[in-house]
Scaffold this motif. Sequence first.
Motif, mmCIF file in Angstrom:
data_model
loop_
_atom_site.group_PDB
_atom_site.id
_atom_site.type_symbol
_atom_site.label_atom_id
_atom_site.label_comp_id
_atom_site.label_asym_id
_atom_site.label_seq_id
_atom_site.Cartn_x
_atom_site.Cartn_y
_atom_site.Cartn_z
ATOM 1 N N ARG A 328 -2.481 -11.735 -7.171
ATOM 2 C CA ARG A 328 -2.838 -10.320 -7.187
ATOM 3 C C ARG A 328 -3.265 -9.893 -5.796
ATOM 4 O O ARG A 328 -4.179 -10.491 -5.214
ATOM 5 C CB ARG A 328 -3.996 -10.084 -8.160
ATOM 6 C CG ARG A 328 -4.457 -8.638 -8.237
ATOM 7 C CD ARG A 328 -5.733 -8.513 -9.074
ATOM 8 N NE ARG A 328 -6.047 -7.124 -9.318
ATOM 9 C CZ ARG A 328 -7.171 -6.711 -9.899
ATOM 10 N NH1 ARG A 328 -8.077 -7.597 -10.279
ATOM 11 N NH2 ARG A 328 -7.395 -5.432 -10.106
ATOM 12 N N GLY A 332 -5.733 -4.716 -4.936
ATOM 13 C CA GLY A 332 -5.703 -4.344 -6.338
ATOM 14 C C GLY A 332 -7.083 -4.179 -6.945
ATOM 15 O O GLY A 332 -7.227 -3.579 -8.018
ATOM 16 N N ASP A 335 -7.999 -0.028 -6.810
ATOM 17 C CA ASP A 335 -6.800 0.735 -7.147
ATOM 18 C C ASP A 335 -6.937 2.211 -6.839
ATOM 19 O O ASP A 335 -5.950 2.905 -6.629
ATOM 20 C CB ASP A 335 -6.468 0.561 -8.634
ATOM 21 C CG ASP A 335 -5.957 -0.833 -8.939
ATOM 22 O OD1 ASP A 335 -5.418 -1.475 -8.020
ATOM 23 O OD2 ASP A 335 -6.111 -1.286 -10.082
#
Length: 363
Positions: A328, A332, A335
Amino acid sequence: MSAPQAAPSQSVRSIVLSPGKFWGLRRMADGGGRFKMLAVDQRPPIKNRVAEARGEDRSRYADVRAVKRALMAALAPHATAVLADPTYALSDAMTVLAPHHGLVVTLEDSVFGEGRDGRLSKAIDDWSVSKIKRAGGDAVKVLTWYHPDQDAASRQAQLDFTKRVGEACARYDIPFLLEMLLYPLAGDVGQTKDYVEQAGKRTDHVLKTVETFAAPDYGVDVFKLESPIPAKDVPPPGDAATAALFAEMDRLAGRPWVMLSAGASQAAFRNVLHYAFDAGASGFLAGRAIWWDAFQHFPDMAAMEAALSGPAADYMKELNALADAKARPWTGWFDDGIEGLPRPVGWESEWMQGAYADLEGRL
């Protein structure tokens, strides 16, 4: 310990990234936001092996430095960042690493103190967060030895040490990368002072440690975490109970995190990364799993360098591909964008407002 239920990762808005921390994390990752970091800051494991190979009681400084330089020369081209220690590796990192590489510098001394029943971390003599910043480091790494059941005085000393580092990293606007390792207490089976994964570690101890240092008091920006179960016991991908443990670790971390290898075999570390990436890890920061086999050729430097450029580099490329496919991106966790850019105050603020507004707009 029964396996906790997996919980989906969520964007964490409570973490505030200043411009310096944001830029440091960018420097450590690739363009996609994934950390593929090489560790060469190990001291006792390398020093002990060098002395053994030479048949000597103590390692030679020149040997240890040459080994670390060879590790960086062969493997840094496949890394986004390198973790180097000031004692043996930092000076060569300045010339061996390419301009695009991130530089993480370790702060803790490899010789730790001893409490009644616990290890006490300390900084390398004459080194500090400010000195790492001035030396061009993109992040500060600290290994905090910790065990939830260690004696109260040792435990508090470790918490205080970590908090001071976190506060200094905030003051000097540099990312704080925290590594925690469990270790056997005095009465435990397998008592050792080696820098290895505790063979009989308990999952609840690992998770409790993550939960403890995830508190905002410690100012951690990235966690460097060990597997919640011994790496050798991690099954091939697909085991639901193991996946749930890694997912719980992700939930407790609450911010970007990477996996450490702690001397695991290449096959075991590969399994660990599958579960970590599925749970939400943003990459790895590993050393011995990548280069230990090649290092066994020392003192034949030519043979060692060939093994580093061949099998070790191939293994690192495999880990990189796995990260590209499953890890990831660290961004992230944010966001909805990066918050918390400090605004200037005082007489100079008016002419700086335009620059800060533009910077915030880009983020």
